[in-house]
Design an enzyme around this catalytic site. Structure first.
Site, PDB file in Angstrom:
ATOM      1  N   LYS A 199       0.521  -1.290   0.296  1.00 54.70           N
ATOM      2  CA  LYS A 199       0.301  -0.081   0.059  1.00 54.70           C
ATOM      3  C   LYS A 199       0.919   1.184  -0.275  1.00 54.70           C
ATOM      4  O   LYS A 199       2.032   1.337   0.895  1.00 54.70           O
ATOM      5  CB  LYS A 199      -0.723   0.267   0.911  1.00 54.70           C
ATOM      6  CG  LYS A 199      -1.809   0.776   1.297  1.00 54.70           C
ATOM      7  CD  LYS A 199      -3.226   0.550   2.251  1.00 54.70           C
ATOM      8  CE  LYS A 199      -3.808   2.693   2.967  1.00 54.70           C
ATOM      9  NZ  LYS A 199      -4.431   2.664   3.322  1.00 54.70           N
ATOM     10  N   LYS A 253      -2.324  -1.486  -3.552  1.00 50.50           N
ATOM     11  CA  LYS A 253      -3.284  -0.375  -3.898  1.00 50.50           C
ATOM     12  C   LYS A 253      -1.824   1.065  -3.536  1.00 50.50           C
ATOM     13  O   LYS A 253      -0.963   0.895  -2.487  1.00 50.50           O
ATOM     14  CB  LYS A 253      -3.842  -0.669  -2.643  1.00 50.50           C
ATOM     15  CG  LYS A 253      -4.917   1.408  -2.258  1.00 50.50           C
ATOM     16  CD  LYS A 253      -5.515   0.615  -0.552  1.00 50.50           C
ATOM     17  CE  LYS A 253      -6.296   1.861  -0.157  1.00 50.50           C
ATOM     18  NZ  LYS A 253      -6.088   1.954   0.781  1.00 50.50           N
TER      19      LYS A 253
HETATM   20  N1  LIG Z   1      -6.835   2.657   6.346  1.00 48.47           N
HETATM   21  C1  LIG Z   1      -7.245   3.675   5.575  1.00 48.47           C
HETATM   22  C2  LIG Z   1      -7.073   3.413   4.307  1.00 48.47           C
HETATM   23  N2  LIG Z   1      -8.208   1.943   3.733  1.00 48.47           N
HETATM   24  C3  LIG Z   1      -8.522   2.534   2.618  1.00 48.47           C
HETATM   25  C4  LIG Z   1      -8.331   3.863   2.039  1.00 48.47           C
HETATM   26  C5  LIG Z   1      -8.535   4.084   1.002  1.00 48.47           C
HETATM   27  C6  LIG Z   1      -9.085   4.188   0.250  1.00 48.47           C
HETATM   28  C7  LIG Z   1      -9.643   4.469  -0.849  1.00 48.47           C
HETATM   29  O1  LIG Z   1      -9.159   6.052  -1.615  1.00 48.47           O
HETATM   30  O2  LIG Z   1     -10.704   4.586  -1.703  1.00 48.47           O
HETATM   31  C8  LIG Z   1      -7.336   4.330   3.371  1.00 48.47           C
HETATM   32  C9  LIG Z   1      -6.568   5.685   3.034  1.00 48.47           C
HETATM   33  C10 LIG Z   1      -5.697   6.051   3.763  1.00 48.47           C
HETATM   34  O3  LIG Z   1      -4.711   5.015   3.818  1.00 48.47           O
HETATM   35  O4  LIG Z   1      -5.081   7.344   4.093  1.00 48.47           O
END
Ligand SMILES: NCc1[nH]cc(CCC(=O)O)c1CC(=O)O
Ligand SMILES: [Mg+2]
Length: 329
Positions: A199, A253
């Site tokens: 991520k 992601k």
């Molecule tokens: N645990 C946070 C989380 N879980 C999913 C997303 C983002 C998903 C999206 O942008 O659709 C995020 C955002 C972040 O890390 O700040």
């Protein structure tokens, strides 16, 4: 001797039936995971301005979406709560409340549509006053091990409520093994872990933070725990660790800008790989459609097919219901 090309790749593309016959990949509703935002308010649908066409749903709406997913052939729903301000705290303790919004939504879905899988987000950001995914020390650093202890408890609470897949999105080191152990010890051997293994610290998460209500709260950024977009080898190391610790599947992601990572992970590890077409990607497509730069249906299906081609078993996408309808479940 003719001067014509002996080999004509266009021949197989000349008719619709032949294109179908030669397609190397197929996209079906079974490839989709539908992320849904939950609000504790009753009987409302709250549109999210930066995510046009996506809303937060109260529990009755979540159940209705669950039935819609079932009817469309979408196998799994991902849940994200918008925790009211008075329940947020420095340590995100509401994440451990067995009757929190997330757990109520899990139970409502599993009661009404048990045949649809429920995937839950394991991270503290919807519950903290600072918007970080973990505990923050005096210097503002997100501490790893104390956070991981809390994430284990959060995952257990979600599993107790009926979650089918827990999906840690926090990027703390070591948490997959700890959660796996706790699930086994807690009688949840069949609860899967889908690890957000690679991520990235991305600019594509903005609308999501609006949806869960953490955007205004977040101080600084998440670069000390989420990955640097410059790195690919590091993603392979992250994936190897999470698999060794017991992840059933791994996620990359964001999605489209990171398809190289998806393809590398799939080729290297031969495990189920998922990608999250995140909120900013959804918003880009909708913005393009709004100015007439492209056709929504075509953009949605083409981008989702690209994930399949790269090697994904499935895609988390806010376009899931729309795509499933187009695919004619
Ligand atoms: N645990 C946070 C989380 N879980 C999913 C997303 C983002 C998903 C999206 O942008 O659709 C995020 C955002 C972040 O890390 O700040
Ligand atoms: Mg990791």
């Amino acid at each position: 001797m003719s001067s014509y090309p002996a080999i004509r790749p266009r021949r197989s593309r000349a008719t619709a039936w032949s294109r179908r016959l030669h397609a190397e990949n197929v996209l079906t509703p079974a490839d989709l995971i539908w992320p849904l935002f939950v609000t504790g308010r009753q009987g409302v649908e709250e549109p999210i301005a930066s995510l046009p066409g996506v809303s937060r749903w109260s529990l009755d709406g979540i159940v209705a979406r669950g039935r819609e997913a079932r009817d469309l052939g979408i196998p799994c729903i991902a849940l994200f709560p918008n925790t009211p301000a008075h329940l947020r705290s420095e340590d995100g303790a509401e994440a451990l409340n067995a009757d929190n919004l997330m757990c109520r939504a899990i139970r409502a879905l599993k009661d009404a549509v048990p045949e649809v899988g429920v995937l839950t987000d394991v991270a503290l950001d919807p519950y903290t006053t600072h918007g970080h995914d973990g505990l923050v020390d005096a210097a503002g650093y997100v501490v790893n091990d104390a956070t991981a202890d809390l994430l284990v408890r959060q995952a257990l609470v979600q599993a107790e409520a009926g979650a089918d897949i827990v999906a840690p999105s926090d990027m703390m080191d070591g948490r997959i093994g700890m959660i796996r152990d706790a699930l086994e010890d807690g009688g949840h051997a069949n609860v899967q872990i889908m690890s957000y293994a690679a991520k990235y610290a991305s600019a594509f998460y903005g609308p999501f933070r609006d949806a869960v209500g953490s955007r205004g709260l977040l101080k600084s950024d998440k670069k000390t725990y989420q990955m640097d977009p410059a790195n690919a080898e590091e993603a392979l190391r992250e994936v190897a660790l999470d698999l060794a610790e017991g992840a059933d599947s791994v996620m990359v992601k964001p999605g489209l800008p990171y398809l190289d990572i998806v393809a590398m992970v799939k080729q290297r590890f031969e495990v189920p790989v998922f990608a999250y077409q995140v909120s900013g990607e959804y918003a880009m497509i909708e913005a393009a459609v709004a100015v007439g730069a492209g056709d929504r249906d075509a953009l949605v299906l083409e981008t989702l097919m690209a994930f399949k081609r790269a090697g994904c078993s499935g895609v988390l996408t806010y376009h899931a219901a729309h795509a499933a309808r187009l695919l004619g479940a």
